[in-house]
Design a protein around this motif. Structure first.
Motif, PDB file in Angstrom:
ATOM      1  N   ARG A  39       0.836  -1.203   0.000  1.00 30.83           N
ATOM      2  CA  ARG A  39       0.000   0.000   0.000  1.00 30.83           C
ATOM      3  C   ARG A  39       0.878   1.264   0.000  1.00 30.83           C
ATOM      4  N   ILE A  42       2.040   2.434  -3.422  1.00 32.86           N
ATOM      5  CA  ILE A  42       1.036   3.206  -4.162  1.00 32.86           C
ATOM      6  C   ILE A  42       0.925   4.621  -3.591  1.00 32.86           C
ATOM      7  N   TYR A  45       4.461   6.434  -4.590  1.00 33.63           N
ATOM      8  CA  TYR A  45       4.845   6.623  -5.991  1.00 33.63           C
ATOM      9  C   TYR A  45       3.652   6.854  -6.913  1.00 33.63           C
ATOM     10  N   ALA A  47       0.668   6.782  -9.499  1.00 35.15           N
ATOM     11  CA  ALA A  47       0.443   6.055 -10.752  1.00 35.15           C
ATOM     12  C   ALA A  47       1.735   5.487 -11.325  1.00 35.15           C
ATOM     13  N   ILE A  50       2.347   1.776 -11.096  1.00 30.81           N
ATOM     14  CA  ILE A  50       1.577   0.813 -11.888  1.00 30.81           C
ATOM     15  C   ILE A  50       1.490   1.211 -13.358  1.00 30.81           C
ATOM     16  N   SER A  51       2.388   2.120 -13.774  1.00 32.24           N
ATOM     17  CA  SER A  51       2.496   2.476 -15.193  1.00 32.24           C
ATOM     18  C   SER A  51       3.540   1.580 -15.862  1.00 32.24           C
ATOM     19  N   GLN A 263       7.471  -4.042 -12.568  1.00 34.72           N
ATOM     20  CA  GLN A 263       7.370  -2.646 -12.150  1.00 34.72           C
ATOM     21  C   GLN A 263       6.727  -2.463 -10.768  1.00 34.72           C
ATOM     22  N   TYR A 264       5.508  -2.930 -10.593  1.00 36.65           N
ATOM     23  CA  TYR A 264       4.853  -2.675  -9.300  1.00 36.65           C
ATOM     24  C   TYR A 264       5.591  -3.381  -8.165  1.00 36.65           C
TER      25      TYR A 264
ATOM     26  N   VAL B   1      -0.962  11.988  -3.598  1.00 36.71           N
ATOM     27  CA  VAL B   1      -0.401  10.994  -4.519  1.00 36.71           C
ATOM     28  C   VAL B   1       0.148  11.695  -5.770  1.00 36.71           C
ATOM     29  N   ALA B   3       3.126  11.144  -9.163  1.00 34.82           N
ATOM     30  CA  ALA B   3       4.054  10.252  -9.858  1.00 34.82           C
ATOM     31  C   ALA B   3       5.477  10.753  -9.635  1.00 34.82           C
ATOM     32  N   PRO B  26      -1.949   8.065 -16.991  1.00 32.32           N
ATOM     33  CA  PRO B  26      -1.771   7.784 -15.548  1.00 32.32           C
ATOM     34  C   PRO B  26      -2.939   8.273 -14.703  1.00 32.32           C
ATOM     35  N   LEU B  29      -5.532   5.600 -14.255  1.00 33.00           N
ATOM     36  CA  LEU B  29      -5.193   4.331 -13.589  1.00 33.00           C
ATOM     37  C   LEU B  29      -5.890   4.255 -12.224  1.00 33.00           C
ATOM     38  N   PRO B  30      -6.330   3.062 -11.834  1.00 30.93           N
ATOM     39  CA  PRO B  30      -7.077   2.905 -10.573  1.00 30.93           C
ATOM     40  C   PRO B  30      -6.126   2.808  -9.385  1.00 30.93           C
ATOM     41  N   VAL B  31      -5.484   3.930  -9.100  1.00 25.96           N
ATOM     42  CA  VAL B  31      -4.417   3.937  -8.102  1.00 25.96           C
ATOM     43  C   VAL B  31      -4.939   3.533  -6.722  1.00 25.96           C
ATOM     44  N   GLU B  32      -6.041   4.140  -6.308  1.00 30.66           N
ATOM     45  CA  GLU B  32      -6.589   3.813  -4.984  1.00 30.66           C
ATOM     46  C   GLU B  32      -7.015   2.355  -4.899  1.00 30.66           C
ATOM     47  N   ILE B  34      -5.910  -0.231  -6.568  1.00 32.35           N
ATOM     48  CA  ILE B  34      -4.768  -1.155  -6.495  1.00 32.35           C
ATOM     49  C   ILE B  34      -4.142  -1.112  -5.105  1.00 32.35           C
ATOM     50  N   GLY B  35      -4.014   0.087  -4.532  1.00 28.86           N
ATOM     51  CA  GLY B  35      -3.462   0.186  -3.180  1.00 28.86           C
ATOM     52  C   GLY B  35      -4.279  -0.630  -2.189  1.00 28.86           C
ATOM     53  N   SER B 227      -2.957  -4.890 -18.984  1.00 20.80           N
ATOM     54  CA  SER B 227      -2.113  -3.696 -19.091  1.00 20.80           C
ATOM     55  C   SER B 227      -2.881  -2.461 -19.539  1.00 20.80           C
ATOM     56  N   LYS B 228      -3.808  -2.604 -20.464  1.00 20.96           N
ATOM     57  CA  LYS B 228      -4.554  -1.439 -20.930  1.00 20.96           C
ATOM     58  C   LYS B 228      -5.828  -1.237 -20.117  1.00 20.96           C
ATOM     59  N   ALA B 231      -3.852  -1.883 -15.237  1.00 22.86           N
ATOM     60  CA  ALA B 231      -2.621  -1.142 -14.945  1.00 22.86           C
ATOM     61  C   ALA B 231      -1.434  -1.870 -15.567  1.00 22.86           C
ATOM     62  N   PRO B 232      -0.712  -1.202 -16.452  1.00 19.06           N
ATOM     63  CA  PRO B 232       0.409  -1.871 -17.118  1.00 19.06           C
ATOM     64  C   PRO B 232       1.514  -2.302 -16.158  1.00 19.06           C
ATOM     65  N   GLY B 233       1.738  -1.529 -15.098  1.00 23.09           N
ATOM     66  CA  GLY B 233       2.839  -1.833 -14.189  1.00 23.09           C
ATOM     67  C   GLY B 233       2.622  -3.073 -13.340  1.00 23.09           C
ATOM     68  N   LEU B 234       1.393  -3.602 -13.311  1.00 22.61           N
ATOM     69  CA  LEU B 234       1.199  -4.883 -12.634  1.00 22.61           C
ATOM     70  C   LEU B 234       1.926  -5.987 -13.378  1.00 22.61           C
TER      71      LEU B 234
END
Lengths: 389, 389
Positions: A39, A42, A45, A47, A50-51, A263-264, B1, B3, B26, B29-32, B34-35, B227-228, B231-234
């Protein structure tokens, strides 16, 4: 918190002591820590975590690794000597992709980490074995083999070695041999892929210096990893190498397309280091695994019949046991399984069919289970010896 | 948050409209989310989430994907037709490793996703281009090429295609051609690697059926990805394929050694699906990207000089623009950059040097910035035409 079924690579049989699996004990994984820093990564860093990442990996983790390596290994390490991988399997695959072509010879130790051979098979290279003794790789034999192969017109570009707390034997390459290997590699333009995955798991003082730290200008590709020292499922490791070698690895097509392969997870590892939790975790791991090593060694000494031999490894996950003359590990295995104990026969790791030894992993069970496993193994050896001579 | 710097694959130049980069915005992206689910994955799956995983990936994600694919694509999908990858770049690399050998021909569309070509280069295969028109890959031309190459003794085992919301052209393969391609592939034993990364990003109704869903018994390796759409960074994607093909992919040496290439991130993706958050996120993405597509198309229609043409893509990230006769994209690019706008020249994607078109990505900027970019591009085209005829 519980482990779900159908998750993990190796299924443990109930009632068995599975000495075959070289994976961290799940109960020693820092589950709470990872949940927390996952957590934080996220939150810290955003977005960026997870970019699509840079092919060389996020700068924050590269810098944390460079700092730690410089502090612990006493060498000048900058972030431009670090790239992030998806663990040492992916790192080895990447090095093979970039530095070899199908038909090349890759030199390996015999015995060696058996699953590295599958990665090499997929890259179409031929492996040629270099012998190993109690001081590690025999550098004189390596030199002779290299000369012979090249004289015969073979393209030999790479050595794959595990010089520190070797899998499966537990031995470490002696310092003098490290220096001779580095001189030879530089002189003969041989890329040394140094699988350094067990470095943090040193139980009798510090690990010997890595090949890379001894000669950062040599053609060494040091594969470091968080798989044994933090959590294998993160799939994060790194490469240390000269910038010119590193830039060739970074230019691989799969990285140009997908960016950093982890990456993540790399940002999660970065938080573990940045928040100061890594060293404390490793101290705990060393204590736990050292105690297990000692418990296994003591139980083996107590129970094994004569004719069995082993050295106590100074680090890593494995104890390499020699069997009494006339008994092979593969012949022993069914007897052992009937006694509720399993191991990895030596033939899996050797390139020449040698099966007089077996590998015992002491990482996965507590002291009582290891002692019980040693007792069962001793019983199986006695049965196999008496029944089959 | 926020980048952090030095994180992401592509650096955006301040003041520029960068149409060249096909990566999710970015800010979308579903930042919250994913966290939150990154922690849930640890709470739910415990140590299993960060242990060595099975080569085919965690069962929870394979089952979630199988359920979703069955529900949305109307085909029977079981978890044994799903394996987890590290995204489509890794999936393509794996398919090349397992199903081709160096020197093979791999058939590709022209134009095609340019960075796939780097992955193929690293595997030592030769690419041969199949033409594409407004209905996608020309299956008749494919058949003729395949016959010719095989008659000439070439080993042709694979086609790489992006049949749905193609990169860079935006076209989708017509349904009749899909069926003809599948029949041809089955008849001629040609493995079709279906890069299906844009499937969820459909803006005018649903995406056409995937090749794999139309004929799960055909030799199709469908590469799906988060990824599209997440989140690509996963770095998480998957393969759908016949169990016999899938089992060959699962047996790759790098997976036998390291286990699932994205174990922890795969459990994070599993939580997104299991907690019901994925569909709502995709509905939002479709709305956002459709609005951007429409804004870019409207601004181009308003500002572009005569001689420029494009079709509005029904999905994906890209608009494929034809330039006036006599002007190439590479010649236009410096004029565009002086106007503060950049794009990907068509020559990057073509196998025959064709540079009469350019690719505009509408994923990375909001409507106002896209409109400004279109205005600048139109101005650059006028300048290039007037200055260089």
């Amino acid at each position: 918190v519980h482990a779900s079924p159908n998750f993990t690579q190796n299924a443990l049989r109930p009632g068995f002591v599975e000495f075959a699996f070289g994976e961290p004990d799940p109960t020693l994984l820092p589950v709470e820590l990872i949940g927390t820093v996952a957590r934080h990564a996220i939150e810290t860093y955003g977005a960026g975590a997870i970019s699509y990442g840079r092919p060389e990996g996020p700068a924050v983790l590269r810098e944390e690794i460079a700092r730690r390596v410089a502090a612990r290994e006493g060498c000048v390490a900058a972030a431009n000597c670090v790239m992030i991988t998806g663990g040492n399997s992916q790192g080895l695959d990447l090095a093979l992709t970039v530095f070899t072509r199908p038909g090349d010879v890759v030199l390996v130790e015999s015995p060696t980490y058996n699953l590295a051979l599958g990665i090499m098979r997929d890259r179409g290279v031929e492996t040629v074995a270099v012998p190993l003794d109690d001081d590690g790789l025999e550098v004189g034999a390596l030199e002779a083999l290299l000369s012979g192969l090249r004289s015969a017109g073979r393209r030999v570009r790479m050595l794959y070695t595990i010089p520190t707390f070797h899998n499966p034997t537990g031995v470490s390459l002696a310092l003098g041999r490290r220096r001779r290997l580095l001189a030879l590699a530089a002189d003969r333009d041989l890329i040394v892929v140094e699988d350094d995955v067990y470095r943090e798991l040193a139980y009798d003082g510090e690990a010997p210096p890595s090949l890379w730290s001894l000669a950062p200008e040599a053609p060494v590709v040091r594969l470091g990893s968080f798989s044994k020292s933090l959590a294998p499922g993160l799939r994060v490791g790194w490469v240390n190498a000269r910038p010119d070698l590193l830039s060739r690895l970074v230019a691989a097509g799969v990285l140009e397309s997908g960016g950093c392969v982890s990456q993540y997870a790399a940002t999660v590892a970065a938080r573990v280091l940045a928040e100061g939790a890594y060293d404390a975790h490793i101290i705990g791991l060393r204590r736990a695994y050292a105690s297990r090593r000692d418990a296994l060694a003591a139980a083996l000494r107590e129970h094994l019949p004569s004719g069995c031999h082993f050295a106590v490894p100074a680090g890593g996950f494995f104890l390499w046991l020699s069997l009494p003359a006339g008994l092979t590990a593969s012949r022993l295995l069914p007897f052992a399984e009937r006694c509720g104990v399993a191991f990895a026969p030596g033939v899996r790791f050797s390139c020449d069919g040698d099966d007089r030894r077996l590998r015992l992993a002491f990482c996965l069970y507590d002291e009582a289970a290891l002692a019980e496993g040693a007792l069962r193994l001793a019983s199986a050896i006695r049965t196999a010896e008496s029944g089959c001579d």
